[in-house]
Design a protein around this motif. Sequence first.
Motif, mmCIF file in Angstrom:
data_model
loop_
_atom_site.group_PDB
_atom_site.id
_atom_site.type_symbol
_atom_site.label_atom_id
_atom_site.label_comp_id
_atom_site.label_asym_id
_atom_site.label_seq_id
_atom_site.Cartn_x
_atom_site.Cartn_y
_atom_site.Cartn_z
ATOM 1 N N LYS A 10 0.644 -1.296 -0.114
ATOM 2 C CA LYS A 10 0.515 0.522 0.223
ATOM 3 C C LYS A 10 0.784 1.114 0.374
ATOM 4 C CE LYS A 10 -3.770 2.099 2.633
ATOM 5 N NZ LYS A 10 -4.629 1.982 4.054
ATOM 6 N N ILE A 11 2.015 1.456 0.492
ATOM 7 C CA ILE A 11 2.489 2.629 1.058
ATOM 8 C C ILE A 11 4.051 2.591 -0.321
ATOM 9 C CG2 ILE A 11 4.232 4.136 2.550
ATOM 10 C CD1 ILE A 11 1.305 3.913 3.302
ATOM 11 N N GLY A 12 4.151 1.565 -0.119
ATOM 12 C CA GLY A 12 4.936 1.311 -2.045
ATOM 13 C C GLY A 12 4.091 1.940 -2.401
ATOM 14 N N ALA A 13 3.353 1.791 -3.022
ATOM 15 C CA ALA A 13 2.100 2.078 -4.293
ATOM 16 C C ALA A 13 2.333 3.882 -4.383
ATOM 17 C CB ALA A 13 0.635 1.893 -3.858
ATOM 18 N N LEU A 14 1.959 4.323 -2.855
ATOM 19 C CA LEU A 14 1.673 6.037 -2.638
ATOM 20 C C LEU A 14 3.211 6.037 -2.726
ATOM 21 C CD1 LEU A 14 -0.423 8.291 -1.922
ATOM 22 C CD2 LEU A 14 0.872 7.036 0.755
ATOM 23 N N MET A 15 4.016 5.876 -2.806
ATOM 24 C CA MET A 15 5.674 6.593 -2.561
ATOM 25 C C MET A 15 6.016 6.965 -3.687
ATOM 26 S SD MET A 15 5.171 8.580 0.224
ATOM 27 C CE MET A 15 6.791 9.189 0.983
ATOM 28 N N THR A 16 5.730 5.894 -4.346
ATOM 29 C CA THR A 16 6.358 5.669 -5.426
ATOM 30 C C THR A 16 5.725 5.989 -6.867
ATOM 31 O OG1 THR A 16 6.171 3.558 -6.038
ATOM 32 C CG2 THR A 16 8.239 4.034 -5.150
ATOM 33 N N GLY A 17 4.235 5.923 -6.910
ATOM 34 C CA GLY A 17 3.247 6.398 -7.999
ATOM 35 C C GLY A 17 3.578 5.688 -9.198
ATOM 36 N N ASP A 18 3.839 7.365 -10.364
ATOM 37 C CA ASP A 18 3.863 6.073 -11.087
ATOM 38 C C ASP A 18 5.161 6.513 -11.974
ATOM 39 O OD1 ASP A 18 4.891 9.211 -12.266
ATOM 40 O OD2 ASP A 18 3.210 9.114 -13.551
ATOM 41 N N GLY A 19 6.444 6.668 -10.674
ATOM 42 C CA GLY A 19 7.709 6.658 -10.896
ATOM 43 C C GLY A 19 8.662 8.057 -11.361
ATOM 44 N N GLY A 20 7.582 8.757 -11.097
ATOM 45 C CA GLY A 20 7.637 10.597 -12.060
ATOM 46 C C GLY A 20 7.573 11.268 -11.008
ATOM 47 N N GLY A 21 5.768 11.141 -10.766
ATOM 48 C CA GLY A 21 4.622 11.984 -10.806
ATOM 49 C C GLY A 21 4.643 12.489 -9.538
ATOM 50 N N SER A 22 5.461 11.059 -8.265
ATOM 51 C CA SER A 22 5.045 11.419 -6.894
ATOM 52 C C SER A 22 6.323 12.552 -6.121
ATOM 53 C CB SER A 22 4.801 10.166 -5.927
ATOM 54 O OG SER A 22 5.917 9.379 -6.719
ATOM 55 N N ARG A 23 6.595 13.731 -6.655
ATOM 56 C CA ARG A 23 8.298 13.782 -6.594
ATOM 57 C C ARG A 23 7.933 14.542 -4.466
ATOM 58 N NH1 ARG A 23 9.031 19.052 -6.975
ATOM 59 N NH2 ARG A 23 7.218 18.982 -7.956
ATOM 60 N N ALA A 24 7.062 14.969 -5.029
ATOM 61 C CA ALA A 24 6.526 15.725 -3.768
ATOM 62 C C ALA A 24 6.093 14.738 -2.251
ATOM 63 C CB ALA A 24 5.598 17.005 -3.115
ATOM 64 N N SER A 25 5.991 13.393 -2.870
ATOM 65 C CA SER A 25 5.292 12.217 -1.745
ATOM 66 C C SER A 25 6.179 12.395 -0.757
ATOM 67 C CB SER A 25 4.455 11.901 -2.427
ATOM 68 O OG SER A 25 3.978 11.372 -3.095
ATOM 69 N N HIS A 26 6.002 12.248 0.258
ATOM 70 C CA HIS A 26 6.723 12.547 1.888
ATOM 71 C C HIS A 26 5.633 13.327 3.219
ATOM 72 C CE1 HIS A 26 9.390 14.287 4.857
ATOM 73 N NE2 HIS A 26 9.935 13.195 4.385
ATOM 74 N N PRO A 27 5.969 12.456 4.030
ATOM 75 C CA PRO A 27 5.297 12.281 5.068
ATOM 76 C C PRO A 27 4.723 14.185 5.647
ATOM 77 C CG PRO A 27 6.690 11.155 6.084
ATOM 78 C CD PRO A 27 7.124 11.591 4.367
ATOM 79 N N ALA A 28 5.358 14.594 5.098
ATOM 80 C CA ALA A 28 5.324 16.561 5.559
ATOM 81 C C ALA A 28 4.137 16.888 4.354
ATOM 82 C CB ALA A 28 6.680 17.700 5.159
ATOM 83 N N THR A 29 3.798 16.434 3.449
ATOM 84 C CA THR A 29 2.762 16.862 2.521
ATOM 85 C C THR A 29 1.810 16.196 2.767
ATOM 86 O OG1 THR A 29 3.542 15.419 0.620
ATOM 87 C CG2 THR A 29 5.031 17.483 0.576
ATOM 88 N N LEU A 30 1.256 14.974 3.439
ATOM 89 C CA LEU A 30 0.355 14.651 3.362
ATOM 90 C C LEU A 30 -1.108 14.843 4.900
ATOM 91 C CD1 LEU A 30 2.018 10.609 3.195
ATOM 92 C CD2 LEU A 30 1.049 12.203 1.305
ATOM 93 N N HIS A 31 -1.996 14.118 4.476
ATOM 94 C CA HIS A 31 -3.196 14.640 5.544
ATOM 95 C C HIS A 31 -2.827 13.905 6.760
ATOM 96 C CE1 HIS A 31 -4.738 18.621 3.114
ATOM 97 N NE2 HIS A 31 -4.733 17.259 2.057
ATOM 98 N N VAL A 32 -2.906 14.949 8.014
ATOM 99 C CA VAL A 32 -2.930 13.647 8.781
ATOM 100 C C VAL A 32 -3.720 13.584 10.209
ATOM 101 C CG1 VAL A 32 -0.465 12.994 8.343
ATOM 102 C CG2 VAL A 32 -0.596 14.956 10.013
ATOM 103 N N ASN A 33 -5.179 14.699 10.423
ATOM 104 C CA ASN A 33 -5.762 14.788 10.519
ATOM 105 C C ASN A 33 -7.162 15.643 10.251
ATOM 106 O OD1 ASN A 33 -7.425 16.832 12.970
ATOM 107 N ND2 ASN A 33 -5.372 16.204 14.477
ATOM 108 N N GLN A 34 -8.177 14.870 10.159
ATOM 109 C CA GLN A 34 -9.372 15.038 9.444
ATOM 110 C C GLN A 34 -10.138 16.377 10.305
ATOM 111 O OE1 GLN A 34 -11.991 11.966 9.460
ATOM 112 N NE2 GLN A 34 -13.064 13.122 8.021
ATOM 113 N N SER A 35 -9.650 16.623 11.159
ATOM 114 C CA SER A 35 -10.572 17.516 11.851
ATOM 115 C C SER A 35 -10.108 18.348 11.823
ATOM 116 C CB SER A 35 -10.431 17.479 13.382
ATOM 117 O OG SER A 35 -9.246 17.654 14.277
#
Length: 261
Positions: free
Chosen positions: A167-192
């Motif tokens: 699951k996380i491997g797919a999220l963080m690698t994307g299409d091999g070039g489109g997820s350049r900024a996929s990093h914990p600092a860019t992800l939503h982590v608090n729904q409220s």
Amino acid sequence: MERDIPWDLFDASRLSDEQAHSIKMNAIMEWAALPTTEMFLRDHRDDSDFSAFTSIWFFEQQKHAMVMMEYLLRFRPDLVPTEAELHEVRFEFDPAPALETVMLHFCGEVRLHHWYARAAEWHAEPVITAIYQTLALDEARHAAAHLRYLRQALDRRPGETQAAFTKIGALMTGDGGGSRASHPATLHVNQSLFPRDTVQSRMPDPGWLARWLDTQIRFDRACEGRVVAAILRDLSTLMGQGSASPEAWNRGEKEVAQAAD
């Protein structure tokens, strides 16, 4: 900090205002190791070994923010982050599957290693170049430590761990070039708190990270390809799959989701 950083080599003529601002933003982003640690200790309450490792990781990771703030204090005191700016990125993360967060941060450490190596090339001022080179090596070492924990988890809970890998491997690698900024600092982590529930969104300059990657350190598709290759190589080795492509990981994530349904 005194032994590893060559403070006496500072050359003011080789530090631009743009670069100094970037160092401030990077220091604030690194400060988010604090809420990350609080999340790890909460979600791994039943794993004393990993919790003990987290305390050491936090000590080392927090020095990344501190060394950049020390740099600004010495050479650009007007840009030292304020207490309020630092505290803004300390907010609670929603509970999440513990292994998925470890996997996520393993990928994040790999990505930071490559980001910081690139930042060291962008900067011309000798002291900050040395700082980024040091941080890049630190992040690589932290990635290796997280990988050892993931290997232990795979031995203990193979099914759950493989699902987290996929699951996380797919999220963080994307299409091999489109997820350049996929990093914990860019992800939503608090729904409220949505949409201000990413570290990036709570920084004084929320657009900084995209500019840093696009126009400053120029972290292009080729650079991202090296990140993806490193992540997939390590995960494929762990799972005994040989070399896997991003497409294969995406297919695997869909299969896991269908099985869960």
